[in-house]
Scaffold this active site. Structure first.
Site, mmCIF file in Angstrom:
data_model
loop_
_atom_site.group_PDB
_atom_site.id
_atom_site.type_symbol
_atom_site.label_atom_id
_atom_site.label_comp_id
_atom_site.label_asym_id
_atom_site.label_seq_id
_atom_site.Cartn_x
_atom_site.Cartn_y
_atom_site.Cartn_z
ATOM 1 N N PHE A 123 0.808 -1.221 0.000
ATOM 2 C CA PHE A 123 0.000 0.000 0.000
ATOM 3 C C PHE A 123 0.843 1.275 0.000
ATOM 4 C CE2 PHE A 123 -2.064 -3.078 3.125
ATOM 5 C CZ PHE A 123 -2.648 -3.837 2.136
ATOM 6 N N HIS A 124 1.804 1.352 -0.928
ATOM 7 C CA HIS A 124 2.661 2.536 -1.025
ATOM 8 C C HIS A 124 2.599 3.171 -2.416
ATOM 9 C CE1 HIS A 124 5.482 0.808 2.356
ATOM 10 N NE2 HIS A 124 4.327 1.244 2.829
ATOM 11 N N PRO A 125 1.427 3.466 -2.963
ATOM 12 C CA PRO A 125 1.395 4.065 -4.298
ATOM 13 C C PRO A 125 1.942 5.491 -4.298
ATOM 14 C CG PRO A 125 -0.797 4.096 -3.333
ATOM 15 C CD PRO A 125 0.068 3.301 -2.399
#
Length: 542
Positions: free
Chosen positions: A475-477
Site C-alpha cells: 500500500f505505497h502508491p
C-alpha cells in the site's frame, strides 16, 4: 464532522482537498497565520472511530467503508491475473489512520536522486530539516532526531524472542543489527519505531489537525466530496464539492492545494479536464489543460510473503487461537496498552541488498510473529512466522486513470507488477535470500519449515509462478503527479502544476521515484516543505 468555528463564506485564501496525511499538516501550518482563511475538504468521516486508534484495528479499518475507499487494482498479469485489494484511507488522517504505523524516512540517496532528476531543494540535506521539524522522537533531541514536535515516534511496547532469533540468524549472513533506520542509511536489522503514543495509534489528524481546529480561521468539512477544480483560463480559482446532497463552490484567493493522494489526486485533475487528451476524450471531458504525465509513473512496493512453521517459540498464532489467550490479550491492552493489540502489523525489519554490487539496500523485510493465508484471514492454528520481503526500487511502472465521469467510480489502477525483468530477478533473489537466512544456526532450535511458497518450489520458473500467487501490495502508491521538468512531469520543484497558476499538488503523487522504505513520514515531510514554500511566497509583496 467539522469544527464549529465561524464560517468565512465561500471565499478562502487556501483550499485543501483531502484531510489525509498531507492535508492535516497543511491545514495546521497554513492556519497558524491568523491572516489566512483555510478550508479543508475531506470526503471521509472523522477519525473518531475506535478501530482507528487501537493499533491492531487496521485489520478492521481496511476493507471497511467507514475508513477505506474500498479500491481494487486491475487484474495483474505478473500476479497470475489476480486483482488486489487496494486500501486507501477515507477518513481524517487518511492513510495514517489505517496504515502500519512504521516510522521510516527512506535513504539519503532517494532524495539525492530526486534532486539529480531536476528538482533542486529536494536532496537529503534539504529535506532532513523538514523531517526534524515535526518529529517528537522518544529519545529527544540528537543529531538525527528531535523531540517536541507534532509527529510522535515511539518504541514498540512488546518484543518477541523468535524475532530476536531471526535477527541473530540474519547476522550470520552479514545483515547486522542497526540502531537507527532513519539516519539516511537503513542497511541492517532492527525493531521498527512506530507512530504511536502510549500504545495508541498517532495519526496526522491527532498530531496536526486537531490542535489547529481550535483556530477560528480554519474550517474543516468532512463527508465533502470534491468533484472538480474550477478554472478561468489557466488559473485554478476554486473547487466544486458535494456535501449533504448539495453542490457548493468554494473560491480560493491564493491557491488550491490538491492533497488527495496518489490515486485520487490524478483522478480529480482528470475530472477537471487536466490530463492526457486521449484519456479525457475517451470520457467526453473537455481538455482544459493537456498534461501527458497525469496518472502515469505509478509505483508501489510489492511484498512477497513467505511463511515458516517454528517450534519452541511463542507466536501470536498460538496465543490468539484460544478464548483464554484472546482474553489475556484484551486484558493486556485494556490495563497497560501493551501486548499484541498494541502491535504494528510488522515489528521487526531488515534492509539489505539483493546482490552485492548495489550501493544501497534494495530489499526491505517485514518479519512478523504470526501467519495467515492472506491479510485479514484467521491466524494459522500452528506456531509460525511470516518473513515478508519487498523490492524497494521497482522498475515496473503503472498508471491510474479515471474509468468514467462518475465521482463514485474508482480509477483503473494498473501497477504492472513484475513486468520488468529486473523486478523478476529481484523477486527470485529475495526468495533465495530468505531461504538462506532461515538455515542459520541461531534458528536451528526452532526448526523452521517453509510452507509458503513451499519446498516444492525449486526452479526459477516454479518460484516466479508462486510469487505471482502470493505477492501483494504493502500500500505505497506514489508518483502519479510526479515532480520534475521533463515532459512527463506534472508539478515543478515548488509543487506547482506546470502551466497553471493557483494550484499545487502536495502528497505522495509528486514523488518522481519511490522512496526506499515506508511512505507515510516522507509525505509528512513533503507537506512540511510545501507549507514553507507556500507561506514564503505569500510573504512576498505582489
Amino acid at each position: 464532522m467539522a469544527n464549529t468555528q465561524p464560517k468565512h463564506g465561500e471565499h478562502y485564501d487556501y483550499i485543501i482537498v483531502g484531510g489525509g496525511t498531507a492535508g492535516c499538516v497543511l491545514a495546521n501550518r497554513l492556519s497558524a497565520d491568523p491572516k489566512n482563511n483555510v478550508l479543508l475538504l475531506e470526503a471521509g468521516k472523522s477519525d473518531n472511530y475506535h478501530w482507528v486508534h487501537i493499533p491492531v484495528g487496521y485489520l478492521y479499518c481496511i476493507g471497511n467503508p467507514r475508513t477505506d475507499w474500498m479500491m481494487k487494482t486491475a487484474p495483474e498479469a505478473g500476479l497470475n491475473g489476480r486483482s488486489l485489494t487496494y486500501p486507501r484511507g477515507k477518513v481524517l488522517g487518511g492513510c495514517t489512520s489505517v496504515n502500519g504505523m512504521i516510522y521510516m524516512r527512506g535513504q539519503a540517496a532517494d532524495y539525492d536522486i530526486w534532486r539529480q532528476l531536476g528538482n533542486p531543494g529536494w536532496g537529503w540535506e534539504d529535506v532532513l530539516p523538514y523531517f526534524l521539524k515535526s518529529e517528537d522522537h522518544h529519545a529527544g533531541d540528537s543529531e538525527m532526531h528531535r523531540g517536541g514536535g507534532e509527529w510522535k515516534v515511539s518504541k514498540q511496547r512488546l518484543t518477541w524472542d523468535i524475532l530476536r532469533s531471526v535477527q541473530r540468524g540474519a547476522q550470520e549472513f552479514g545483515i547486522h543489527p542497526r540502531a537507527d533506520f532513519n539516519d539516511g542509511n537503513n542497511e541492517g536489522s532492527g525493531f521498527f519505531e512506530v507512530n504511536q503514543k502510549d500504545g495508541v495509534r498517532w495519526n496526522t489528524a491527532k498530531g496536526f489537525l486537531r490542535p489547529a481546529m481550535k483556530r477560528g480561521n480554519l474550517r474543516v468539512l468532512t463527508e465533502a466530496h470534491t468533484h472538480r477544480l474550477l478554472l478561468e483560463g489557466r488559473t485554478v480559482t476554486g473547487v466544486e464539492y458535494h456535501r449533504g446532497g448539495q453542490t457548493h463552490h468554494a473560491l480560493a484567493r491564493r491557491e488550491v492545494l490538491l492533497a488527495a493522494g496518489a490515486i485520487n489526486s490524478p483522478k480529480l485533475l482528470e475530472l477537471s479536464g487536466i490530463g492526457r487528451p486521449d484519456v479525457l476524450n475517451q470520457h467526453g471531458i473537455k481538455v482544459q489543460h493537456a498534461m501527458e504525465g497525469v496518472g502515469e509513473n505509478l509505483q508501489d512496493h510489492l511484498q512477497i510473503r513467505t511463511v515458516y512453521t517454528v517450534k519452541n517459540a511463542k507466536t501470536l498464532n498460538t496465543m490468539a487461537n484460544s478464548l483464554f489467550g484472546k482474553a489475556k490479550i484484551a486484558m493486556q491492552y485494556g490495563l497497560a496498552r501493551s501486548g499484541p493489540m498494541s502491535m504494528a502489523p510488522s515489528q521487526f525489519g531488515m534492509f539489505t541488498k539483493s546482490r552485492p554490487d548495489l550501493a544501497t539496500p534494495d530489499l526491505e523485510y517485514h518479519v512478523q510473529p504470526l501467519s495467515t493465508e492472506k491479510l485479514g484471514d484467521p491466524l494459522h492454528p500452528f506456531p509460525a512466522i511470516t518473513v515478508s520481503v519487498c523490492n524497494l526500487r521497482p522498475d515496473s511502472i503503472g498508471a491510474s486513470h479515471i474509468q468514467s465521469t462518475d465521482l463514485q467510480q474508482q480509477p483503473d489502477i494498473r501497477l504492472n507488477y513484475l513486468s520488468a525483468e529486473t523486478d523478476r530477478a529481484v523477486a527470485l533473489a529475495s526468495i533465495k535470500q530468505v531461504r538462506k537466512v532461515m538455515t542459520a544456526k541461531a534458528l536451528a532450535p526452532h526448526e523452521p519449515q517453509e510452507i509458503l511458497p513451499g519446498p516444492d518450489c525449486i526452479s526459477d520458473g516454479d518460484i516466479l509462478g508462486a510469487v505471482g500467487d502470493i505477492a501483494t501490495t504493502i500500500f505505497h502508491p506514489v508518483g502519479t503527479c510526479k515532480m520534475g521538468t521533463d515532459n512527463g512531469a506534472v508539478v515543478d520543484p515548488e509543487l506547482k502544476v506546470h502551466g497553471l497558476s493557483g494550484l499545487r499538488v502536495v502528497d505522495a503523487s509528486i514523488m518522481p521515484k519511490i522512496v526506499s522504505g515506508n511512505t507515510a513520514s516522507p509525505v509528512v515531510m513533503i507537506a512540511e516543505k510545501a507549507a514553507d514554500m507556500i507561506l514564503a511566497e505569500a510573504r512576498v509583496p505582489a
